[in-house]
Design a protein around this motif. Structure first.
Motif, PDB file in Angstrom:
ATOM      1  N   TRP A 482       0.838  -1.213   0.000  1.00  0.00           N
ATOM      2  CA  TRP A 482       0.000   0.000   0.000  1.00  0.00           C
ATOM      3  C   TRP A 482       0.863   1.249   0.000  1.00  0.00           C
ATOM      4  O   TRP A 482       0.589   2.230  -0.696  1.00  0.00           O
ATOM      5  CB  TRP A 482      -0.911  -0.065   1.227  1.00  0.00           C
ATOM      6  N   GLY A 483       1.944   1.240   0.770  1.00  0.00           N
ATOM      7  CA  GLY A 483       2.922   2.297   0.653  1.00  0.00           C
ATOM      8  C   GLY A 483       2.714   3.503   1.546  1.00  0.00           C
ATOM      9  O   GLY A 483       3.438   4.488   1.428  1.00  0.00           O
ATOM     10  N   TRP A 484       1.733   3.434   2.441  1.00  0.00           N
ATOM     11  CA  TRP A 484       1.518   4.622   3.286  1.00  0.00           C
ATOM     12  C   TRP A 484       2.646   4.789   4.311  1.00  0.00           C
ATOM     13  O   TRP A 484       3.084   5.878   4.622  1.00  0.00           O
ATOM     14  CB  TRP A 484       0.165   4.489   4.011  1.00  0.00           C
TER      15      TRP A 484
END
Length: 487
Positions: A482-484
């Motif tokens: 997701w990369g948050w």
């Protein structure tokens, strides 16, 4: 007859009782158990157990089988049920037969919707992002507390119980203490068809005891009530304590607008059906008649003559069109309102007991002309065979008079100009509008009102939604992080 709790007929904890009275004879029919707070607690706990341990997880098809079996059981005893309704409520036999048939049809209709619910489960929803899948579930609300009135005892039970069972909810039903007998027969039917224990519980009793206990019980997830505005207000306040899901079908003071191009004979028939059917004890009764000036003298003369020709008597007598009011209390209430009405309006006919019926809660069809628009007979629900008429000049005036009410359950308009009828129908602030008729009701169509006539809708698929919660299930499907948050 005792209480129906957890699939058994049980005596009330404290032995409380009340009597069912035949309104045509004023004689007792039966002594019945009256539920109190402890009895309601047992019923709610039984319903919770049934929901948690199986009924809430059944398929719609399984539930449909029970609904159809209940319909078959009622069908097998429809004549006896209709006769019981007449004795307990007072309505004429043909009306009771109609009501029982509608109740049977209601169970069959919701059996079909229960099956369709299986097909609606886990429907995919396009959320516009390929990394996610989303689907929708429709899940039962849980335990439903249901409080019904006395004017359509078995039918009102069907309107509540059938969609609740179709949805997978369990029920605690409190019928009115004035007319509990046919609702209790629904418990007999449930026992005969093998409905799982606790799925349907029936606890007749008084509103201040059984009704209040049901409304306040923390184990109830959903409250469904049909009745008066004052009681609905108390139900709503009780539901607010722990934020219960709620639906209310309350009172009405419905208008019937007749334009001067209407056919007089057709208008008279629908006007009378709209107010004198079921002795006027109908929440949607079109009790405020608005007639355009050009047709008013002829229509009024014909209407008064027709009202005087209505045959009044015990509901089991052949040809009777108007039975007694349901109880001594209701009779006294309506007579009191009529006495007030005579101070502000012209009484054209009725308002008295028929001379040939000295016993029973009988009342002649009553028509008032030109009441004060601030008067009780014009503004408040009477729940009796009392019609009030006013004249109007223009379409705009008719709409203004019709909408000048705290109620908004139903309304009717009669005109051969269908474009005008459509305009007026669109302008009426009511949940149900009839054009060139009054009172037809279909299981497939929504039933409910605006303003102080209630919250939500019964019947049709809207009735099923009353007992369902909607859940979204969203899944992240991408192989990419997701990369948050990244170290």
């Amino acid at each position: 007859m005792t209480l129906f709790i957890d699939g058994r007929w049980v005596a009330p904890k404290h032995g409380n009782q009340f009597s069912s009275i035949d309104p045509a004879t004023e004689q007792g029919i039966a002594d019945l158990a009256a539920a109190d707070e402890e009895d309601v607690d047992l019923a709610v706990n039984a319903a919770r157990k049934a929901f948690d341990q199986g009924w809430g997880q059944t398929s719609g098809s399984e539930r449909a089988g029970f609904l159809e079996a209940l319909a078959d059981e009622l069908e097998a005893h429809r004549k006896a049920l209709a006769a019981l309704e007449v004795r307990d409520n007072g309505k004429p036999l043909p009306e009771a037969e109609w009501d029982v048939a509608d109740a049977i049809g209601c169970f069959r209709y919701y059996a079909e919707l229960a099956r369709e619910l299986d097909e609606r489960q886990d429907q995919p929803l396009d959320v516009g992002d390929a990394r996610f899948s989303c689907h929708i579930r429709h899940e039962p609300v849980g335990v439903a507390g249901q409080i019904i009135p006395w004017n359509y005892p078995l039918l009102m039970a069907a309107w509540k119980v059938a969609p609740a069972l179709a949805a997978g909810a369990t029920c605690v039903l409190k019928p009115s203490e004035l007319t509990p007998l046919s609702a209790l027969e629904l418990g007999v039917a449930a026992e005969r068809v093998g409905l799982p224990r606790g799925v349907l519980n029936i606890v007749p009793g008084f509103g201040g005891e059984a009704g209040q206990a049901l409304a306040l019980h923390p184990g109830v997830d959903k409250l469904a009530f049909t009745g008066s505005v004052p009681t609905g207000t108390r139900i709503m306040a009780a539901a607010a304590v722990d934020i219960k899901n709620i639906s209310l079908e309350l009172g009405g003071k419905s208008a019937f607008i007749v334009f001067d191009d209407a056919d007089i004979e057709a208008a008279v028939e629908w006007i009378m059906f709209g107010i004198f059917w079921n002795q006027g004890q109908v929440c949607s009764a079109t009790s405020r008649l608005l007639v355009q000036e050009g047709i008013a003298p002829r229509l009024l003369e014909r209407l008064v003559d027709a009202a005087r020709d209505i045959r009044i008597g015990p509901g089991m007598e052949e040809g009777v069109q108007l039975g007694p009011l349901v109880s001594a209390g209701q009779y006294q209430k309506v007579m009191g309102v009529i006495a007030q009405g005579k101070q502000t309006a012209k009484l054209l006919t009725g308002g008295v007991r028929p001379a040939h019926l000295p016993i029973g809660y009988f009342m002649e069809p009553t028509i008032f002309d030109e009441p004060d628009i601030r008067s009780t007979i014009w503004r408040e629900e009477i729940f009796g065979p009392v019609l009030c008429m006013k004249r109007f000049k223009t379409e705009a005036e008719a709409l203004a008079l019709a909408n000048d009410s705290r109620y908004g359950l139903a309304a009717a308009v009669m005109s051969t100009d269908l474009e005008r009828a459509a305009r007026v129908a669109n302008g009426l602030r009511a949940g149900i509008v009839w054009v060139n008729c009054s009172q037809p009701t279909f299981t497939q169509a929504p039933w409910g009102g605006m303003k102080q006539s209630g919250i939500g809708r019964e019947l049709g698929h809207w009735g099923l939604e009353n007992y369902l919660e909607v859940k979204q299930v969203t899944q992240y499907c991408s192989d990419e992080p997701w990369g948050w948050y990244q170290k």
